[in-house]
Structures are given as structure tokens and as C-alpha cells.
Design a protein around this motif. Sequence first.
Motif, PDB file in Angstrom:
ATOM      1  N   ASP A   1      10.048  -0.816   3.327  1.00 27.81           N
ATOM      2  CA  ASP A   1      11.384  -0.011   4.113  1.00 27.81           C
ATOM      3  C   ASP A   1      12.206  -1.330   4.244  1.00 27.81           C
ATOM      4  N   GLY A   2      12.713  -1.732   3.068  1.00 30.40           N
ATOM      5  CA  GLY A   2      13.635  -3.592   3.123  1.00 30.40           C
ATOM      6  C   GLY A   2      12.688  -4.264   2.932  1.00 30.40           C
ATOM      7  N   ALA A   3      11.419  -4.575   3.226  1.00 31.21           N
ATOM      8  CA  ALA A   3      10.574  -6.008   2.966  1.00 31.21           C
ATOM      9  C   ALA A   3       9.795  -5.966   1.543  1.00 31.21           C
ATOM     10  N   LEU A   4      10.354  -7.083   1.181  1.00 29.70           N
ATOM     11  CA  LEU A   4       9.305  -7.297  -0.004  1.00 29.70           C
ATOM     12  C   LEU A   4       8.039  -7.350   0.461  1.00 29.70           C
ATOM     13  N   VAL A   5       6.831  -6.882   0.109  1.00 29.60           N
ATOM     14  CA  VAL A   5       5.717  -7.547   0.885  1.00 29.60           C
ATOM     15  C   VAL A   5       4.700  -7.318  -0.679  1.00 29.60           C
ATOM     16  N   ARG A   6       5.339  -7.582  -1.239  1.00 32.86           N
ATOM     17  CA  ARG A   6       4.215  -7.908  -2.777  1.00 32.86           C
ATOM     18  C   ARG A   6       4.803  -8.315  -4.242  1.00 32.86           C
ATOM     19  N   THR A   7       4.887  -9.696  -4.534  1.00 36.46           N
ATOM     20  CA  THR A   7       5.257 -10.115  -6.102  1.00 36.46           C
ATOM     21  C   THR A   7       3.782 -10.884  -6.922  1.00 36.46           C
ATOM     22  N   GLU A   8       3.436 -10.403  -7.647  1.00 36.89           N
ATOM     23  CA  GLU A   8       2.715 -10.567  -8.254  1.00 36.89           C
ATOM     24  C   GLU A   8       2.944 -10.810 -10.370  1.00 36.89           C
ATOM     25  N   GLN A   9       2.237 -11.723 -10.771  1.00 36.53           N
ATOM     26  CA  GLN A   9       1.254 -11.371 -12.501  1.00 36.53           C
ATOM     27  C   GLN A   9       0.388 -11.023 -12.509  1.00 36.53           C
ATOM     28  N   ILE A  10       0.544  -9.509 -13.384  1.00 33.69           N
ATOM     29  CA  ILE A  10      -0.481  -9.431 -13.792  1.00 33.69           C
ATOM     30  C   ILE A  10      -1.367  -9.834 -15.031  1.00 33.69           C
ATOM     31  N   SER A  11      -2.858 -10.173 -14.143  1.00 32.85           N
ATOM     32  CA  SER A  11      -3.153 -11.162 -15.393  1.00 32.85           C
ATOM     33  C   SER A  11      -4.434 -10.616 -15.780  1.00 32.85           C
ATOM     34  N   THR A  12      -5.296  -9.640 -15.559  1.00 35.00           N
ATOM     35  CA  THR A  12      -6.201  -8.766 -16.695  1.00 35.00           C
ATOM     36  C   THR A  12      -5.569  -7.249 -16.458  1.00 35.00           C
ATOM     37  N   ALA A  13      -6.698  -6.714 -17.522  1.00 38.98           N
ATOM     38  CA  ALA A  13      -6.728  -5.334 -18.034  1.00 38.98           C
ATOM     39  C   ALA A  13      -7.184  -4.677 -17.064  1.00 38.98           C
ATOM     40  N   HIS A  14      -7.517  -5.242 -15.941  1.00 41.45           N
ATOM     41  CA  HIS A  14      -8.380  -4.499 -14.908  1.00 41.45           C
ATOM     42  C   HIS A  14      -7.357  -4.232 -13.848  1.00 41.45           C
ATOM     43  N   GLU A  15      -6.554  -5.232 -13.570  1.00 38.46           N
ATOM     44  CA  GLU A  15      -4.938  -5.498 -12.671  1.00 38.46           C
ATOM     45  C   GLU A  15      -3.619  -3.683 -13.099  1.00 38.46           C
ATOM     46  N   ARG A  16      -4.060  -4.000 -14.350  1.00 44.03           N
ATOM     47  CA  ARG A  16      -3.351  -2.768 -14.530  1.00 44.03           C
ATOM     48  C   ARG A  16      -3.822  -1.649 -15.514  1.00 44.03           C
ATOM     49  N   GLU A  17      -5.405  -1.267 -15.434  1.00 40.77           N
ATOM     50  CA  GLU A  17      -6.041   0.086 -15.177  1.00 40.77           C
ATOM     51  C   GLU A  17      -5.328   0.194 -13.484  1.00 40.77           C
ATOM     52  N   ASN A  18      -5.826  -0.277 -13.055  1.00 42.76           N
ATOM     53  CA  ASN A  18      -5.140  -0.158 -11.147  1.00 42.76           C
ATOM     54  C   ASN A  18      -4.369  -0.496 -10.326  1.00 42.76           C
ATOM     55  N   LEU A  19      -3.280  -0.266 -11.581  1.00 34.95           N
ATOM     56  CA  LEU A  19      -2.411  -0.902 -10.007  1.00 34.95           C
ATOM     57  C   LEU A  19      -1.670   0.038  -9.963  1.00 34.95           C
ATOM     58  N   GLU A  20      -1.511   1.664 -10.351  1.00 30.73           N
ATOM     59  CA  GLU A  20      -1.335   1.934  -9.095  1.00 30.73           C
ATOM     60  C   GLU A  20      -2.065   1.866  -7.946  1.00 30.73           C
ATOM     61  N   SER A  21      -3.233   2.017  -7.480  1.00 34.55           N
ATOM     62  CA  SER A  21      -4.154   1.680  -6.641  1.00 34.55           C
ATOM     63  C   SER A  21      -3.724  -0.050  -5.235  1.00 34.55           C
ATOM     64  N   ILE A  22      -2.836  -0.781  -6.544  1.00 28.03           N
ATOM     65  CA  ILE A  22      -3.293  -1.092  -6.076  1.00 28.03           C
ATOM     66  C   ILE A  22      -1.867  -1.735  -5.743  1.00 28.03           C
ATOM     67  N   VAL A  23      -0.293  -1.038  -5.935  1.00 25.90           N
ATOM     68  CA  VAL A  23       0.696  -0.795  -5.558  1.00 25.90           C
ATOM     69  C   VAL A  23       0.740  -0.328  -3.815  1.00 25.90           C
ATOM     70  N   LYS A  24       0.198   1.000  -3.878  1.00 27.64           N
ATOM     71  CA  LYS A  24      -0.408   1.682  -2.468  1.00 27.64           C
ATOM     72  C   LYS A  24      -0.724   0.818  -1.639  1.00 27.64           C
ATOM     73  N   GLU A  25      -1.622   0.363  -2.304  1.00 27.98           N
ATOM     74  CA  GLU A  25      -2.336  -0.645  -0.962  1.00 27.98           C
ATOM     75  C   GLU A  25      -1.685  -1.433  -0.357  1.00 27.98           C
ATOM     76  N   ALA A  26      -0.722  -1.916  -0.988  1.00 25.83           N
ATOM     77  CA  ALA A  26       0.715  -3.263  -0.685  1.00 25.83           C
ATOM     78  C   ALA A  26       1.539  -2.295   0.556  1.00 25.83           C
ATOM     79  N   ILE A  27       1.259  -1.032   0.090  1.00 23.78           N
ATOM     80  CA  ILE A  27       2.722  -0.766   0.474  1.00 23.78           C
ATOM     81  C   ILE A  27       1.954   0.387   1.876  1.00 23.78           C
ATOM     82  N   LEU A  28       0.852   0.371   2.370  1.00 21.08           N
ATOM     83  CA  LEU A  28       0.277   0.904   3.190  1.00 21.08           C
ATOM     84  C   LEU A  28      -0.244  -0.128   4.273  1.00 21.08           C
ATOM     85  N   GLY A  29       0.080  -1.289   3.125  1.00 21.20           N
ATOM     86  CA  GLY A  29      -0.332  -2.806   4.276  1.00 21.20           C
ATOM     87  C   GLY A  29       0.992  -3.408   4.575  1.00 21.20           C
ATOM     88  N   GLY A  30       1.905  -3.237   3.677  1.00 18.70           N
ATOM     89  CA  GLY A  30       3.133  -3.799   4.855  1.00 18.70           C
ATOM     90  C   GLY A  30       3.818  -2.435   5.564  1.00 18.70           C
TER      91      GLY A  30
END
Length: 226
Positions: A197-226
Motif C-alpha cells: 500500500d505504498g509503504a516500505l514495510v520491511r528491508t533485510e538481508q537474507i542471512s540463512t538458508a532457512h530464511e531463503r527456503e521460507n522467503l515466501e512465508s516471510i514476505v506474506k507475514e510482512a504484508i499482512l503485518g503491514g
Amino acid sequence: MTEVLGASGLVVRRGSFSLTPISFSLDENSGIVGLFGQNGAGKTTLLRALAGLAPITSGTVRRRHTQARRPVFLPDSPYLYGFLRVQECVDLMARYFSDFSRQRAITLIDELELDKRKPVNALSKGMGEQLSIALMLARDNDVYLFDEPLAAVDPVTRDVLVQIIWANIPPNAVALLSTHLIFGLQDLFDSYMVIHDGALVRTEQISTAHERENLESIVKEAILGG
């Protein structure tokens, strides 16, 4: 670490839509950055503002080299003249952009097995996307902005293009690549930004393989939380 691309309090208004004040900083370690968000979230507006193609209402955009050429920008709509042959597109880019490498373009086009004799309007949508990406990657810049570059290609070609993008972004450069599709692209990104909705709700480095594997879920959480 040296900043390559950043923004402070960036506001862009387009009709009834507005980017709220956006601030971020991408340095030499940011690498290839995924710009994620739903359709209409503001990804294209942000990229065009960063490329100097959309008027900024307020705030600032920063580049590592203040006198540098405009960033490389690949729009989400066709920009090549349909009557030009693939080879003629290479010739045109070489005349227009001083940072364009004709040899690199030809190498990439050959890797993608595109027929240099074909006119652009005879290429499929996916092949046209491949040509556009090859031409952009043949430029030597420090900021690359891609608006939905992989939306029109099949999964096999997508994987080839992912490898080509990885191999051809110069060291210490930043590539910001927008997409609303994440599955299958996780390995492309070093870091990510989420806009909602026009706002930057998260910006991060991908630091672990676990984060990469779950990136889609992480993004969904950021959008829903935004």
C-alpha cells in the motif's frame, strides 16, 4: 560499507496513489535485492522514481556516484521497436548508451539461442523478455532496476535467466528486481524489500538458508503485518 543506492523520506504521488515516505539504504553487500509486494503495491512507482523517470514529490534519492549515469531500468512493458531485428537492437543500444558492451550482448543473445535475424515483433513474449534482459545486462552500471522481468517466461527459461542475471551483475553493484512471484526465485536474492500500500514495510538481508527456503512465508507475514 559504501552505500550504492538509498532514499530518504521519498514521496511520489501518481493520481490517487501515493508512496508514503520511504527510506532505505542498499550497500555493496546488498547484491540482488527482491522487491516484493502485491499488484498495485507501488513497486513500479518506486522503481521509476529511483530511475529518475517519475517526478518525486518530496524526499531524496542517493547514488554512490552523484554524477553517475542514470540507473539501468527495464520496464515491465515492451520498449523495443517491433520492426527492428535483434541484431539492429544491439546496434541501436551500442549507439545510444556509452556503457553498453556489444560483445557481451551478443554473447548473452547467443546463450539464449535468440535468432539475431528475427524482428522483435516476430518473437514470442517470453523471447522478447529474454532479449530485453540481455540488452540491459550488457550495460556496465552500478544500479540495475528490473520491473517484473521474469513474468512472461517458462520455468526452464526462468532458471537460465536467473543464472545469467547472477553472472552479469558487476561486483559491488546493486540490482533491484521487482516481482509478485517468489516461489522458484529464492536463490536469486541476497536481500529483499517488501512494499505494501505504498509503504516500505520491511528491508533485510537474507542471512540463512532457512530464511531463503521460507522467503515466501516471510514476505506474506510482512504484508499482512503491514
